[in-house]
Write an enzyme that holds these catalytic residues in place. Structure first.
Site, PDB file in Angstrom:
ATOM      1  N   TYR A   1       0.271   5.740   1.349  1.00  0.00           N
ATOM      2  CA  TYR A   1       0.799   6.956   0.713  1.00  0.00           C
ATOM      3  C   TYR A   1       2.099   7.437   1.364  1.00  0.00           C
ATOM      4  O   TYR A   1       2.459   8.611   1.215  1.00  0.00           O
ATOM      5  CB  TYR A   1      -0.249   8.060   0.725  1.00  0.00           C
ATOM      6  CG  TYR A   1      -1.236   7.971  -0.435  1.00  0.00           C
ATOM      7  CD1 TYR A   1      -0.788   8.021  -1.758  1.00  0.00           C
ATOM      8  CD2 TYR A   1      -2.601   7.871  -0.220  1.00  0.00           C
ATOM      9  CE1 TYR A   1      -1.670   7.952  -2.822  1.00  0.00           C
ATOM     10  CE2 TYR A   1      -3.496   7.808  -1.291  1.00  0.00           C
ATOM     11  CZ  TYR A   1      -3.017   7.849  -2.583  1.00  0.00           C
ATOM     12  OH  TYR A   1      -3.894   7.798  -3.645  1.00  0.00           O
TER      13      TYR A   1
ATOM     14  N   HIS B   1      -6.827   6.023  -8.197  1.00  0.00           N
ATOM     15  CA  HIS B   1      -5.388   5.810  -8.008  1.00  0.00           C
ATOM     16  C   HIS B   1      -4.952   4.690  -8.938  1.00  0.00           C
ATOM     17  O   HIS B   1      -5.711   3.742  -9.160  1.00  0.00           O
ATOM     18  CB  HIS B   1      -5.090   5.379  -6.559  1.00  0.00           C
ATOM     19  CG  HIS B   1      -3.710   4.806  -6.408  1.00  0.00           C
ATOM     20  ND1 HIS B   1      -2.607   5.596  -6.181  1.00  0.00           N
ATOM     21  CD2 HIS B   1      -3.250   3.527  -6.514  1.00  0.00           C
ATOM     22  CE1 HIS B   1      -1.519   4.815  -6.146  1.00  0.00           C
ATOM     23  NE2 HIS B   1      -1.882   3.565  -6.339  1.00  0.00           N
TER      24      HIS B   1
ATOM     25  N   GLU C   1       1.691  -2.808  -4.097  1.00  0.00           N
ATOM     26  CA  GLU C   1       0.369  -2.252  -3.778  1.00  0.00           C
ATOM     27  C   GLU C   1      -0.721  -3.318  -3.845  1.00  0.00           C
ATOM     28  O   GLU C   1      -1.671  -3.288  -3.057  1.00  0.00           O
ATOM     29  CB  GLU C   1       0.052  -1.080  -4.712  1.00  0.00           C
ATOM     30  CG  GLU C   1       0.964   0.120  -4.463  1.00  0.00           C
ATOM     31  CD  GLU C   1       0.663   1.315  -5.357  1.00  0.00           C
ATOM     32  OE1 GLU C   1       1.329   2.353  -5.187  1.00  0.00           O
ATOM     33  OE2 GLU C   1      -0.233   1.221  -6.227  1.00  0.00           O
TER      34      GLU C   1
ATOM     35  N   LYS D   1     -11.604   6.217  -5.622  1.00  0.00           N
ATOM     36  CA  LYS D   1     -11.415   7.025  -4.417  1.00  0.00           C
ATOM     37  C   LYS D   1     -12.747   7.549  -3.846  1.00  0.00           C
ATOM     38  O   LYS D   1     -13.790   7.489  -4.509  1.00  0.00           O
ATOM     39  CB  LYS D   1     -10.473   8.192  -4.752  1.00  0.00           C
ATOM     40  CG  LYS D   1      -9.024   7.753  -5.053  1.00  0.00           C
ATOM     41  CD  LYS D   1      -8.184   8.978  -5.390  1.00  0.00           C
ATOM     42  CE  LYS D   1      -6.715   8.641  -5.500  1.00  0.00           C
ATOM     43  NZ  LYS D   1      -5.918   9.869  -5.788  1.00  0.00           N
TER      44      LYS D   1
ATOM     45  N   ASN E   1      -9.473  13.230  -7.182  1.00  0.00           N
ATOM     46  CA  ASN E   1      -9.338  12.927  -8.607  1.00  0.00           C
ATOM     47  C   ASN E   1      -9.753  11.496  -8.962  1.00  0.00           C
ATOM     48  O   ASN E   1      -9.283  10.916  -9.931  1.00  0.00           O
ATOM     49  CB  ASN E   1      -7.916  13.254  -9.086  1.00  0.00           C
ATOM     50  CG  ASN E   1      -6.858  12.496  -8.323  1.00  0.00           C
ATOM     51  OD1 ASN E   1      -7.178  11.660  -7.479  1.00  0.00           O
ATOM     52  ND2 ASN E   1      -5.600  12.758  -8.621  1.00  0.00           N
TER      53      ASN E   1
HETATM   54  P1  ADP Z   1      -1.078  10.135  -9.153  1.00  0.00           P
HETATM   55  O1  ADP Z   1      -2.290   9.710  -8.322  1.00  0.00           O
HETATM   56  O2  ADP Z   1      -1.480  10.694 -10.499  1.00  0.00           O
HETATM   57  O3  ADP Z   1      -0.025   9.070  -9.242  1.00  0.00           O
HETATM   58  P2  ADP Z   1       0.650  11.469  -7.191  1.00  0.00           P
HETATM   59  O4  ADP Z   1       1.209  10.120  -6.895  1.00  0.00           O
HETATM   60  O5  ADP Z   1       1.596  12.568  -7.525  1.00  0.00           O
HETATM   61  O6  ADP Z   1      -0.442  11.395  -8.390  1.00  0.00           O
HETATM   62  O7  ADP Z   1      -0.221  11.965  -5.954  1.00  0.00           O
HETATM   63  C1  ADP Z   1      -0.999  11.066  -5.202  1.00  0.00           C
HETATM   64  C2  ADP Z   1      -2.332  11.715  -4.926  1.00  0.00           C
HETATM   65  O8  ADP Z   1      -2.135  12.845  -4.057  1.00  0.00           O
HETATM   66  C3  ADP Z   1      -3.059  12.308  -6.132  1.00  0.00           C
HETATM   67  O9  ADP Z   1      -3.747  11.352  -6.906  1.00  0.00           O
HETATM   68  C4  ADP Z   1      -3.986  13.301  -5.472  1.00  0.00           C
HETATM   69  O10 ADP Z   1      -5.126  12.665  -4.888  1.00  0.00           O
HETATM   70  C5  ADP Z   1      -3.094  13.860  -4.377  1.00  0.00           C
HETATM   71  N1  ADP Z   1      -2.358  15.055  -4.838  1.00  0.00           N
HETATM   72  C6  ADP Z   1      -1.338  15.113  -5.720  1.00  0.00           C
HETATM   73  N2  ADP Z   1      -0.900  16.370  -5.912  1.00  0.00           N
HETATM   74  C7  ADP Z   1      -1.674  17.153  -5.107  1.00  0.00           C
HETATM   75  C8  ADP Z   1      -1.735  18.557  -4.841  1.00  0.00           C
HETATM   76  N3  ADP Z   1      -0.906  19.409  -5.432  1.00  0.00           N
HETATM   77  N4  ADP Z   1      -2.660  18.987  -3.949  1.00  0.00           N
HETATM   78  C9  ADP Z   1      -3.511  18.135  -3.326  1.00  0.00           C
HETATM   79  N5  ADP Z   1      -3.501  16.784  -3.541  1.00  0.00           N
HETATM   80  C10 ADP Z   1      -2.608  16.304  -4.413  1.00  0.00           C
HETATM   81 MG    MG Z   2       1.128   8.218  -7.716  1.00  0.00          MG
END
Ligand code: ADP
Ligand code: MG
Length: 140
Positions: free
Chosen positions: A51, A117, A128, A11, A114
């Site tokens: 997304y 993905h 995807e 990312k 973070n």
């Molecule tokens: P993952 O990437 O671990 O599968 P999710 O699919 O739940 O997590 O969320 C997609 C992405 O959205 C996350 O990787 C992160 O970048 C962002 N995200 C998730 N939860 C939050 C939050 N509470 N606040 C801000 N951004 C978030």
């Molecule tokens: Mg996810």
């Protein structure tokens, strides 16, 4: 265990800090093989589509802004049980909860920025992967 493929994205927070190689080293060190990889800048429309599943979440707008703020590296990783294995190496979404040695524990800045993905199921991985790559671009 089956050989699987999963879609990984390094990312914007990680491309900006020039740590894509460090992240790839963790993937490769864990036995995942990078069988396709492309650095690109997502358009707003691409980020919104990718997304879409999160479009009702409060953080959707911010997430899209972040994903288009700098280049990303989209990649296909291949290996045994690759979908779940990759999620394990990535660590929990919130780096505060991520296990030692995971990408997010090591590199993520916060729950949004973070660093990586990863697809969350074999079915979503197939969808995807085809979002970014044609079959001919994946060389296993
Ligand atoms: P993952 O990437 O671990 O599968 P999710 O699919 O739940 O997590 O969320 C997609 C992405 O959205 C996350 O990787 C992160 O970048 C962002 N995200 C998730 N939860 C939050 C939050 N509470 N606040 C801000 N951004 C978030
Ligand atoms: Mg996810």
């Amino acid at each position: 265990m089956a050989i699987e493929r999963t879609l990984s994205i390094i990312k914007p927070d990680a491309t900006e800090r020039n740590i894509t190689g460090k992240i790839n080293a963790l993937f490769e060190g864990a036995g995942l093989r990078i069988v396709a990889q492309r650095r690109l800048r997502l358009s707003r429309e691409q980020a919104e589509t990718f997304y879409e599943v999160h479009k009702e979440r409060s953080f959707f707008g911010e997430l899209v802004d972040y994903m288009i703020s700098a280049p990303v590296v989209a990649q296909v990783l291949q290996g045994e049980n690759a979908v779940a294995h990759h999620r394990e190496i990535m660590g929990a979404t919130n780096p505060a909860q991520a296990a030692e040695g995971t990408v997010r524990k090591e590199f993520a800045l916060n729950v949004q920025e973070n660093s990586v993905h990863g697809s969350d199921s074999v079915e979503n991985a197939a969808k995807e992967i085809s979002f970014f790559f044609s079959d001919a671009e994946i060389v296993g």
